[in-house]
Scaffold this active site. Structure first.
Site, PDB file in Angstrom:
ATOM      1  CB  CYS A 208     -20.345  40.013   7.463  1.00 30.56           C
ATOM      2  SG  CYS A 208     -21.493  39.774   6.102  1.00 30.56           S
TER       3      CYS A 208
ATOM      4  CB  CYS B 248     -28.160  41.126   8.755  1.00 22.98           C
ATOM      5  SG  CYS B 248     -27.736  40.546   7.090  1.00 22.98           S
TER       6      CYS B 248
ATOM      7  CB  CYS C 294     -25.802  39.872  12.009  1.00 22.01           C
ATOM      8  SG  CYS C 294     -24.536  38.602  11.876  1.00 22.01           S
TER       9      CYS C 294
ATOM     10  CB  CYS D 173     -24.202  23.914  10.525  1.00 23.56           C
ATOM     11  SG  CYS D 173     -24.531  25.361   9.489  1.00 23.56           S
TER      12      CYS D 173
ATOM     13  CB  CYS E 247     -25.416  22.037   7.276  1.00 21.67           C
ATOM     14  SG  CYS E 247     -26.440  23.479   6.911  1.00 21.67           S
TER      15      CYS E 247
ATOM     16  CB  CYS F 298     -31.053  24.346   6.191  1.00 22.85           C
ATOM     17  SG  CYS F 298     -31.248  24.860   7.916  1.00 22.85           S
TER      18      CYS F 298
ATOM     19  NE  ARG G 207     -31.370  23.002  11.512  1.00 30.99           N
ATOM     20  CZ  ARG G 207     -31.124  21.716  11.262  1.00 30.99           C
ATOM     21  NH1 ARG G 207     -30.800  20.897  12.236  1.00 30.99           N
ATOM     22  NH2 ARG G 207     -31.202  21.250  10.038  1.00 30.99           N
TER      23      ARG G 207
HETATM   24  N1  SAM Z   1     -23.839  35.001   6.325  1.00 29.15           N
HETATM   25  C1  SAM Z   1     -24.675  33.899   6.232  1.00 29.15           C
HETATM   26  C2  SAM Z   1     -26.098  34.285   5.957  1.00 29.15           C
HETATM   27  O1  SAM Z   1     -26.444  35.445   6.084  1.00 29.15           O
HETATM   28  O2  SAM Z   1     -26.883  33.428   5.574  1.00 29.15           O
HETATM   29  C3  SAM Z   1     -24.596  32.902   7.350  1.00 29.15           C
HETATM   30  C4  SAM Z   1     -24.530  33.240   8.777  1.00 29.15           C
HETATM   31  S1  SAM Z   1     -25.932  33.978   9.535  1.00 29.15           S
HETATM   32  C5  SAM Z   1     -25.231  34.299  11.075  1.00 29.15           C
HETATM   33  C6  SAM Z   1     -27.129  32.677   9.769  1.00 29.15           C
HETATM   34  C7  SAM Z   1     -28.442  33.032  10.431  1.00 29.15           C
HETATM   35  O3  SAM Z   1     -28.279  33.118  11.835  1.00 29.15           O
HETATM   36  C8  SAM Z   1     -29.107  34.331  10.052  1.00 29.15           C
HETATM   37  O4  SAM Z   1     -29.790  34.256   8.847  1.00 29.15           O
HETATM   38  C9  SAM Z   1     -30.067  34.535  11.210  1.00 29.15           C
HETATM   39  O5  SAM Z   1     -31.305  33.908  10.949  1.00 29.15           O
HETATM   40  C10 SAM Z   1     -29.370  33.821  12.371  1.00 29.15           C
HETATM   41  N2  SAM Z   1     -28.879  34.813  13.349  1.00 29.15           N
HETATM   42  C11 SAM Z   1     -27.804  35.614  13.207  1.00 29.15           C
HETATM   43  N3  SAM Z   1     -27.666  36.418  14.279  1.00 29.15           N
HETATM   44  C12 SAM Z   1     -28.686  36.128  15.120  1.00 29.15           C
HETATM   45  C13 SAM Z   1     -29.083  36.646  16.377  1.00 29.15           C
HETATM   46  N4  SAM Z   1     -28.426  37.636  16.973  1.00 29.15           N
HETATM   47  N5  SAM Z   1     -30.158  36.110  16.964  1.00 29.15           N
HETATM   48  C14 SAM Z   1     -30.850  35.104  16.358  1.00 29.15           C
HETATM   49  N6  SAM Z   1     -30.519  34.599  15.158  1.00 29.15           N
HETATM   50  C15 SAM Z   1     -29.454  35.094  14.534  1.00 29.15           C
HETATM   51  C1  DTB Z   2     -29.505  29.462  12.001  1.00 27.43           C
HETATM   52  O1  DTB Z   2     -30.638  29.672  11.543  1.00 27.43           O
HETATM   53  N1  DTB Z   2     -29.134  29.742  13.239  1.00 27.43           N
HETATM   54  C2  DTB Z   2     -27.739  29.433  13.462  1.00 27.43           C
HETATM   55  C3  DTB Z   2     -27.338  28.755  12.118  1.00 27.43           C
HETATM   56  N2  DTB Z   2     -28.516  28.926  11.322  1.00 27.43           N
HETATM   57  C4  DTB Z   2     -26.131  29.185  11.408  1.00 27.43           C
HETATM   58  C5  DTB Z   2     -26.949  30.637  13.847  1.00 27.43           C
HETATM   59  C6  DTB Z   2     -27.478  31.343  15.070  1.00 27.43           C
HETATM   60  C7  DTB Z   2     -26.601  32.508  15.394  1.00 27.43           C
HETATM   61  C8  DTB Z   2     -26.961  33.181  16.686  1.00 27.43           C
HETATM   62  C9  DTB Z   2     -26.176  34.397  16.980  1.00 27.43           C
HETATM   63  C10 DTB Z   2     -24.700  34.176  17.166  1.00 27.43           C
HETATM   64  O2  DTB Z   2     -24.261  33.239  17.860  1.00 27.43           O
HETATM   65  O3  DTB Z   2     -23.960  35.033  16.637  1.00 27.43           O
HETATM   66 FE1  SF4 Z   3     -23.289  38.888   7.210  1.00 30.36          FE
HETATM   67 FE2  SF4 Z   3     -24.526  38.359   9.524  1.00 30.36          FE
HETATM   68 FE3  SF4 Z   3     -25.939  39.247   7.422  1.00 30.36          FE
HETATM   69 FE4  SF4 Z   3     -24.889  36.743   7.379  1.00 30.36          FE
HETATM   70  S1  SF4 Z   3     -26.472  37.491   8.779  1.00 30.36           S
HETATM   71  S2  SF4 Z   3     -24.873  38.258   5.717  1.00 30.36           S
HETATM   72  S3  SF4 Z   3     -22.984  37.101   8.532  1.00 30.36           S
HETATM   73  S4  SF4 Z   3     -24.311  40.391   8.538  1.00 30.36           S
END
Ligand code: SAM
Ligand code: DTB
Ligand code: SF4
Length: 338
Positions: free
Chosen positions: A72, A76, A79, A116, A148, A208, A280
């Protein structure tokens, strides 16, 4: 024994109380004050709202499939899927329909009622990948599961197309307050995220949207996020609360762990501010004791991610999850139930 319905049974079958107050005008200071009440007072209040708004007390089980992992362009700071923090990884591919269907069947067998589909895109791009996700949504729906998606930013047209194939909900988290979001992400704005949520709502798809705690944000930031979410009318249908899972190589790799009581307080506060939404208990459960998770469910969480993996990190063990619910006498939600 009389044949009268026991109070316990009655509470499992009652309808949600329409008199539960739903407000869209919460102020941040008011929500901070609520969050900072003595813990048991906060829990009492959250519990009362929870019992009235969700009388069945059922917990929804939702599974995740990462249909496109990593690569990506966004930054963030939490992530694992940002190309900025995991350079050198092979270019990701979008899963085949058959792979997603196999995951959907396993999730359904475990007891999940919702799946999802996640893709690490900045924004859903038109083209083959998006068309394939549309097929996936249709096929997963046909298995009887709710669907979702979380595909990054969406246009109104893309939201309409997702609705046409039967998408139930779209996940797009605000993650934190407007101010703190800007310290964690610089490649897109809070306004971008709100615009996607509005497009989702306009298309008739459930919202959501929730956040992450443990990124160094203050209680005020957490409260401000709840106030933003409560500004939607109607409130978002579901609110994921993630505890940061620190990912090596990311700017938040060494963030101190979230203390379970912080999670409990935020969930209880969210339950009061967003009474009818499904809350959730999302990422971060793998390291939480069963008792801490039960406290979160008591405080008002009524959904869990079920499955061995979240997106890139391990989740709590599904057998353990089902045993935890059984031990506590908590029923899982069946399709079309509260
Ligand atoms: N790219 C999309 C977005 O940004 O909405 C979808 C995927 S993103 C991984 C979905 C959510 O997972 C993020 O908004 C964040 O709240 C959660 N998330 C991602 N990495 C995480 C982490 N290391 N620990 C906890 N929550 C995480
Ligand atoms: C959300 O709020 N949490 C989920 C789902 N929406 C997509 C993702 C959590 C990701 C946790 C870190 C990972 O496994 O990379
Ligand atoms: Fe990309 Fe992760 Fe940010 Fe979603 S949360 S936009 S997957 S860097």
């Amino acid at each position: 024994m009389s044949a009268a319905v026991s109070p316990c049974f009655a509470s499992r079958t009652r309808r949600p109380d329409p008199a539960v107050a739903v407000r869209h005008d919460w102020r941040v200071g008011e929500v901070v004050a609520l969050h900072e009440r003595p813990l048991f007072e906060l829990l009492d209040r959250a519990r009362e709202v929870h019992r009235r708004a969700h009388p069945g007390g059922r917990v929804e089980l939702c599974s995740l499939v990462s249909v496109k992992t990593g690569g990506c362009p966004e930054d963030c700071g939490y992530c694992a899927q940002s190309a900025r923090f995991s350079g050198g990884a092979p270019p990701p591919r979008v899963l085949e329909l058959g792979e997603v269907l196999a995951a959907a069947r396993s999730a359904r067998e475990l007891g999940a009622t919702r799946l999802c589909l996640s893709a690490a895109w900045r924004a859903a791009a038109d083209g083959g990948g998006f068309e394939r996700v549309l097929q996936m949504v249709q096929a997963v729906k046909a298995l009887g599961l709710e669907t979702c998606c979380t595909l990054g930013m969406l246009t109104e047209e893309q939201a309409r197309r997702l609705k046409q194939v039967g998408l139930d909900a779209y996940n797009h988290n605000l993650d934190s307050s407007r101010d703190y979001h800007a310290r964690i992400v610089t490649t897109h704005s809070y306004a971008d995220r709100l615009a996607t949520l509005r497009a989702v709502r306009a298309a008739g798809i459930q919202i959501c949207s929730g956040g992450i705690i443990g990124m160094g944000e203050s209680v005020r930031d957490r409260a401000a996020m709840l106030v933003e979410l409560a500004g939607f009318d109607p409130h978002p249908e579901s609110i994921p609360i993630n505890a940061l899972v620190p990912i090596p190589g990311t700017p938040l790799a060494t963030a101190p762990p979230v203390r379970p009581v912080e999670l409990v307080r935020l969930i209880a506060t969210a339950r009061i501010v967003l009474p009818r939404s499904r809350i959730r208990l999302a990422a971060g459960r793998a390291g939480l004791a069963r008792e801490a998770q039960l406290m979160c469910l008591y405080a008002g969480a009524n959904s869990l991610f079920l499955g061995e993996r979240l997106l890139t990190t391990p989740n709590a063990d599904p057998g353990e999850d089902l045993a935890m619910l059984a031990e506590a006498g908590i029923d899982a939600k069946l399709l079309e139930q509260d």
